[in-house]
Design a protein around this motif. Structure first.
Motif, PDB file in Angstrom:
ATOM      1  N   GLY A  16      21.075   0.976  -6.153  1.00  0.00           N
ATOM      2  CA  GLY A  16      20.415  -0.254  -6.585  1.00  0.00           C
ATOM      3  C   GLY A  16      20.049  -1.189  -5.459  1.00  0.00           C
ATOM      4  O   GLY A  16      19.248  -2.123  -5.655  1.00  0.00           O
ATOM      5  N   ASP A  17      20.613  -0.971  -4.256  1.00  0.00           N
ATOM      6  CA  ASP A  17      20.265  -1.814  -3.117  1.00  0.00           C
ATOM      7  C   ASP A  17      18.849  -1.486  -2.639  1.00  0.00           C
ATOM      8  O   ASP A  17      18.405  -0.335  -2.745  1.00  0.00           O
ATOM      9  CB  ASP A  17      21.231  -1.593  -1.954  1.00  0.00           C
ATOM     10  N   PRO A  18      18.143  -2.461  -2.075  1.00  0.00           N
ATOM     11  CA  PRO A  18      16.817  -2.164  -1.525  1.00  0.00           C
ATOM     12  C   PRO A  18      16.922  -1.227  -0.334  1.00  0.00           C
ATOM     13  O   PRO A  18      17.953  -1.178   0.351  1.00  0.00           O
ATOM     14  CB  PRO A  18      16.287  -3.538  -1.106  1.00  0.00           C
ATOM     15  N   HIS A  19      15.848  -0.488  -0.095  1.00  0.00           N
ATOM     16  CA  HIS A  19      15.817   0.424   1.044  1.00  0.00           C
ATOM     17  C   HIS A  19      15.482  -0.375   2.302  1.00  0.00           C
ATOM     18  O   HIS A  19      14.490  -1.103   2.331  1.00  0.00           O
ATOM     19  CB  HIS A  19      14.767   1.509   0.818  1.00  0.00           C
ATOM     20  N   PRO A  20      16.269  -0.238   3.380  1.00  0.00           N
ATOM     21  CA  PRO A  20      16.024  -1.047   4.582  1.00  0.00           C
ATOM     22  C   PRO A  20      14.648  -0.862   5.203  1.00  0.00           C
ATOM     23  O   PRO A  20      14.121  -1.792   5.831  1.00  0.00           O
ATOM     24  CB  PRO A  20      17.126  -0.580   5.543  1.00  0.00           C
ATOM     25  N   TYR A  21      14.074   0.334   5.068  1.00  0.00           N
ATOM     26  CA  TYR A  21      12.774   0.594   5.697  1.00  0.00           C
ATOM     27  C   TYR A  21      11.592   0.177   4.826  1.00  0.00           C
ATOM     28  O   TYR A  21      10.462   0.159   5.305  1.00  0.00           O
ATOM     29  CB  TYR A  21      12.641   2.068   6.055  1.00  0.00           C
ATOM     30  N   VAL A  22      11.833  -0.140   3.567  1.00  0.00           N
ATOM     31  CA  VAL A  22      10.740  -0.584   2.700  1.00  0.00           C
ATOM     32  C   VAL A  22      10.550  -2.078   2.928  1.00  0.00           C
ATOM     33  O   VAL A  22      11.238  -2.914   2.348  1.00  0.00           O
ATOM     34  CB  VAL A  22      11.027  -0.270   1.221  1.00  0.00           C
ATOM     35  N   LEU A  37      -2.420   8.115  18.501  1.00  0.00           N
ATOM     36  CA  LEU A  37      -2.589   8.414  17.081  1.00  0.00           C
ATOM     37  C   LEU A  37      -1.596   7.611  16.249  1.00  0.00           C
ATOM     38  O   LEU A  37      -0.410   7.542  16.583  1.00  0.00           O
ATOM     39  CB  LEU A  37      -2.338   9.901  16.802  1.00  0.00           C
ATOM     40  N   SER A  38      -2.072   7.029  15.170  1.00  0.00           N
ATOM     41  CA  SER A  38      -1.201   6.404  14.172  1.00  0.00           C
ATOM     42  C   SER A  38      -1.342   7.186  12.876  1.00  0.00           C
ATOM     43  O   SER A  38      -2.397   7.766  12.604  1.00  0.00           O
ATOM     44  CB  SER A  38      -1.568   4.932  13.974  1.00  0.00           C
ATOM     45  N   THR A  39      -0.276   7.188  12.088  1.00  0.00           N
ATOM     46  CA  THR A  39      -0.210   8.133  10.971  1.00  0.00           C
ATOM     47  C   THR A  39       0.269   7.456   9.698  1.00  0.00           C
ATOM     48  O   THR A  39       1.158   6.591   9.733  1.00  0.00           O
ATOM     49  CB  THR A  39       0.760   9.283  11.325  1.00  0.00           C
ATOM     50  N   LEU A  40      -0.303   7.874   8.576  1.00  0.00           N
ATOM     51  CA  LEU A  40       0.172   7.477   7.251  1.00  0.00           C
ATOM     52  C   LEU A  40       0.874   8.677   6.613  1.00  0.00           C
ATOM     53  O   LEU A  40       0.338   9.790   6.612  1.00  0.00           O
ATOM     54  CB  LEU A  40      -0.973   7.011   6.367  1.00  0.00           C
ATOM     55  N   ILE A  41       2.069   8.430   6.085  1.00  0.00           N
ATOM     56  CA  ILE A  41       2.921   9.502   5.577  1.00  0.00           C
ATOM     57  C   ILE A  41       3.416   9.141   4.183  1.00  0.00           C
ATOM     58  O   ILE A  41       4.058   8.094   4.004  1.00  0.00           O
ATOM     59  CB  ILE A  41       4.139   9.702   6.501  1.00  0.00           C
ATOM     60  N   PRO A  42       3.177   9.984   3.169  1.00  0.00           N
ATOM     61  CA  PRO A  42       3.749   9.712   1.845  1.00  0.00           C
ATOM     62  C   PRO A  42       5.234  10.061   1.851  1.00  0.00           C
ATOM     63  O   PRO A  42       5.631  11.139   2.286  1.00  0.00           O
ATOM     64  CB  PRO A  42       2.951  10.645   0.929  1.00  0.00           C
ATOM     65  N   VAL A  43       6.066   9.147   1.390  1.00  0.00           N
ATOM     66  CA  VAL A  43       7.507   9.383   1.330  1.00  0.00           C
ATOM     67  C   VAL A  43       8.014   8.997  -0.058  1.00  0.00           C
ATOM     68  O   VAL A  43       7.333   8.307  -0.815  1.00  0.00           O
ATOM     69  CB  VAL A  43       8.264   8.598   2.416  1.00  0.00           C
ATOM     70  N   LYS A  44       9.231   9.427  -0.353  1.00  0.00           N
ATOM     71  CA  LYS A  44       9.850   9.088  -1.637  1.00  0.00           C
ATOM     72  C   LYS A  44      11.290   8.650  -1.425  1.00  0.00           C
ATOM     73  O   LYS A  44      11.997   9.200  -0.583  1.00  0.00           O
ATOM     74  CB  LYS A  44       9.800  10.286  -2.595  1.00  0.00           C
ATOM     75  N   ASP A  45      11.695   7.664  -2.198  1.00  0.00           N
ATOM     76  CA  ASP A  45      13.073   7.178  -2.200  1.00  0.00           C
ATOM     77  C   ASP A  45      13.665   7.419  -3.582  1.00  0.00           C
ATOM     78  O   ASP A  45      13.335   6.714  -4.528  1.00  0.00           O
ATOM     79  CB  ASP A  45      13.098   5.687  -1.858  1.00  0.00           C
ATOM     80  N   HIS A  46      14.490   8.465  -3.687  1.00  0.00           N
ATOM     81  CA  HIS A  46      15.037   8.876  -4.984  1.00  0.00           C
ATOM     82  C   HIS A  46      13.914   9.047  -6.008  1.00  0.00           C
ATOM     83  O   HIS A  46      14.023   8.624  -7.163  1.00  0.00           O
ATOM     84  CB  HIS A  46      16.076   7.869  -5.488  1.00  0.00           C
ATOM     85  N   GLY A  47      12.831   9.652  -5.550  1.00  0.00           N
ATOM     86  CA  GLY A  47      11.709   9.949  -6.420  1.00  0.00           C
ATOM     87  C   GLY A  47      10.639   8.882  -6.492  1.00  0.00           C
ATOM     88  O   GLY A  47       9.526   9.145  -6.955  1.00  0.00           O
ATOM     89  N   PHE A  80      14.489   9.059   3.892  1.00  0.00           N
ATOM     90  CA  PHE A  80      13.890   9.148   2.558  1.00  0.00           C
ATOM     91  C   PHE A  80      14.127  10.556   2.030  1.00  0.00           C
ATOM     92  O   PHE A  80      14.683  11.404   2.734  1.00  0.00           O
ATOM     93  CB  PHE A  80      12.390   8.824   2.619  1.00  0.00           C
ATOM     94  N   ASP A  81      13.696  10.806   0.802  1.00  0.00           N
ATOM     95  CA  ASP A  81      13.866  12.147   0.224  1.00  0.00           C
ATOM     96  C   ASP A  81      13.258  13.207   1.134  1.00  0.00           C
ATOM     97  O   ASP A  81      13.773  14.324   1.230  1.00  0.00           O
ATOM     98  CB  ASP A  81      13.176  12.230  -1.150  1.00  0.00           C
ATOM     99  N   ASN A  82      12.151  12.864   1.787  1.00  0.00           N
ATOM    100  CA  ASN A  82      11.393  13.837   2.577  1.00  0.00           C
ATOM    101  C   ASN A  82      11.133  13.371   4.007  1.00  0.00           C
ATOM    102  O   ASN A  82      10.211  13.855   4.658  1.00  0.00           O
ATOM    103  CB  ASN A  82      10.053  14.141   1.892  1.00  0.00           C
ATOM    104  N   LEU A  83      11.930  12.426   4.523  1.00  0.00           N
ATOM    105  CA  LEU A  83      11.727  11.925   5.874  1.00  0.00           C
ATOM    106  C   LEU A  83      13.079  11.737   6.555  1.00  0.00           C
ATOM    107  O   LEU A  83      13.963  11.066   6.017  1.00  0.00           O
ATOM    108  CB  LEU A  83      10.969  10.596   5.862  1.00  0.00           C
ATOM    109  N   TYR A  84      13.198  12.331   7.749  1.00  0.00           N
ATOM    110  CA  TYR A  84      14.466  12.348   8.468  1.00  0.00           C
ATOM    111  C   TYR A  84      14.282  11.804   9.876  1.00  0.00           C
ATOM    112  O   TYR A  84      13.279  12.095  10.540  1.00  0.00           O
ATOM    113  CB  TYR A  84      15.000  13.782   8.562  1.00  0.00           C
ATOM    114  N   PHE A  85      15.273  11.039  10.343  1.00  0.00           N
ATOM    115  CA  PHE A  85      15.289  10.551  11.716  1.00  0.00           C
ATOM    116  C   PHE A  85      16.041  11.554  12.581  1.00  0.00           C
ATOM    117  O   PHE A  85      17.204  11.884  12.303  1.00  0.00           O
ATOM    118  CB  PHE A  85      15.977   9.185  11.791  1.00  0.00           C
ATOM    119  N   LEU A  86      15.383  12.035  13.658  1.00  0.00           N
ATOM    120  CA  LEU A  86      15.983  13.031  14.550  1.00  0.00           C
ATOM    121  C   LEU A  86      15.917  12.569  16.003  1.00  0.00           C
ATOM    122  O   LEU A  86      15.855  13.388  16.907  1.00  0.00           O
ATOM    123  CB  LEU A  86      15.251  14.377  14.411  1.00  0.00           C
ATOM    124  N   GLY A  87      15.935  11.262  16.212  1.00  0.00           N
ATOM    125  CA  GLY A  87      15.689  10.749  17.546  1.00  0.00           C
ATOM    126  C   GLY A  87      16.928  10.423  18.349  1.00  0.00           C
ATOM    127  O   GLY A  87      18.059  10.737  17.971  1.00  0.00           O
TER     128      GLY A  87
END
Length: 331
Positions: free
Chosen positions: A300-306, A212-222, A84-91
């Motif tokens: 225009g394609d849907p985001h796979p993680y949404v 712990l489980s977490t809620l994170i605000p993210v953005k996809d192209h805003g 996402f705009d502010n979320l990165y996979f580093l695994g």
């Protein structure tokens, strides 16, 4: 999906998987879990529902010690990805680290193993143009080495603060692996704000007592979304019984605790409008297919993680129903 449509779909799905008047309570819960899983979360169903209702009696199998030295890099390395705009996979191929970028630095969710953290997290951030020196916090979902092992390195090298549930700080104290110095104790409902971003942590005991489980605000192209990270998925007490089962905490205790956490977090996620699902194992959130799909994504394609609010709810229904199946079998 409205309530009537959901009920119709569930009834159809239950019929499709063979629930009858003669079905046992465990079979009914398995059917509900399978209906909730659909095809998208089949990997979760196949893993944990099989643990909950095994075909053979559960036998305690202590964790196999890892051979001396790290595994070959080509057996675990994965390339970093901006999700996402502010979320990165580093695994790694099997284990996830998520980096949340903010206006004042970076929050990491998990830290993988001690042998892979420099390559995947530090190296991955550099490849993506991120500065690892800006890591301010590391939220460790639970105190197992595949998620906590790299935290000491990040603490020592970058002076990052490490957050863990109280019970899992104690769990790390009893472990023999690489572990960070005791730092911040995360509490239920705690909000962690860094710059322009606030993530919220919830105590969801089950996988471990301090998960712990977490809620994170993210953005996809805003466009804003809310990501839900379920902190611990597998029923480890089924395979490693000696580490979990005691007279005070029999099998029933673990299934009940897990189920209660899943139901509570499901309500929390619903109220927050969570429509993205991420996990700390790539098999549990579909990252093995979603990351390649993300790389092929066209405008225009849907985001796979949404997966939508309904998808997040189905996921948490799935893990709860698998736990309920295990509880019914154990009674």
């Amino acid at each position: 999906m409205n309530g009537i449509a959901s009920a119709v779909l569930l009834a159809f799905a239950l019929g499709a998987v063979g629930v009858t008047a003669q079905s046992t309570p465990a079979e009914v819960h398995l059917a509900k879990a399978k209906a909730a899983a659909g095809t998208e979360f089949a990997g979760v169903f196949n893993r944990i529902c099989t643990e909950a209702v095994p075909s053979a009696p559960a036998v305690s199998r202590p964790a196999t010690p890892r051979p001396a030295g790290p595994p070959p890099r080509d057996s675990w390395h994965a390339e970093p990805v901006k999700v996402f705009d502010n979320l990165y996979f580093l695994g790694q191929t099997e284990y996830s680290v998520w980096a949340v970028t903010t206006s004042a630095g970076i929050i990491l969710i998990d830290s993988i193993f001690d042998y892979s953290v420099d390559d995947e997290v530090v190296g991955g951030m550099k490849k993506l143009g991120l500065d690892p020196a800006t890591i301010k916090y590391v939220i460790v979902s639970h105190g197992h080495a595949d998620h906590s092992g790299g935290a000491k390195y990040l603490q020592d090298r970058f002076n990052a603060h490490v957050l863990l549930g109280a019970a899992d700080w104690d769990l790390l104290d009893r472990s023999n692996g690489t572990r960070p110095r005791r730092d911040m104790v995360a509490t239920d409902g705690q909000k962690l704000t860094l710059g322009d971003t606030t993530v919220t942590m919830y105590a969801t005991p089950g996988h471990t007592l301090g998960t712990l489980s977490t809620l994170i605000p993210v953005k996809d192209h805003g466009t804003p979304h809310v990501a839900a990270s379920w902190g611990g998925t597998a029923f480890n007490w089924m395979a490693n019984r000696s580490a979990y089962i005691t007279p005070d905490r029999p099998e029933r205790f673990w299934f009940e605790t897990y189920s209660a956490s899943a139901r509570r977090f499901k309500d929390i996620a619903a109220r927050a409008g969570a429509d993205v699902l991420i996990a700390n194992h790539t098999i549990f959130d579909g990252s093995k297919t979603k990351i390649p799909a993300l790389e092929r994504r066209k405008p225009g394609d849907p985001h796979p993680y949404v997966v939508g609010k309904e998808g997040v709810q189905r996921y948490l229904t799935l893990v709860d129903e698998c736990a309920q199946a295990g509880l019914a079998r154990a009674q």
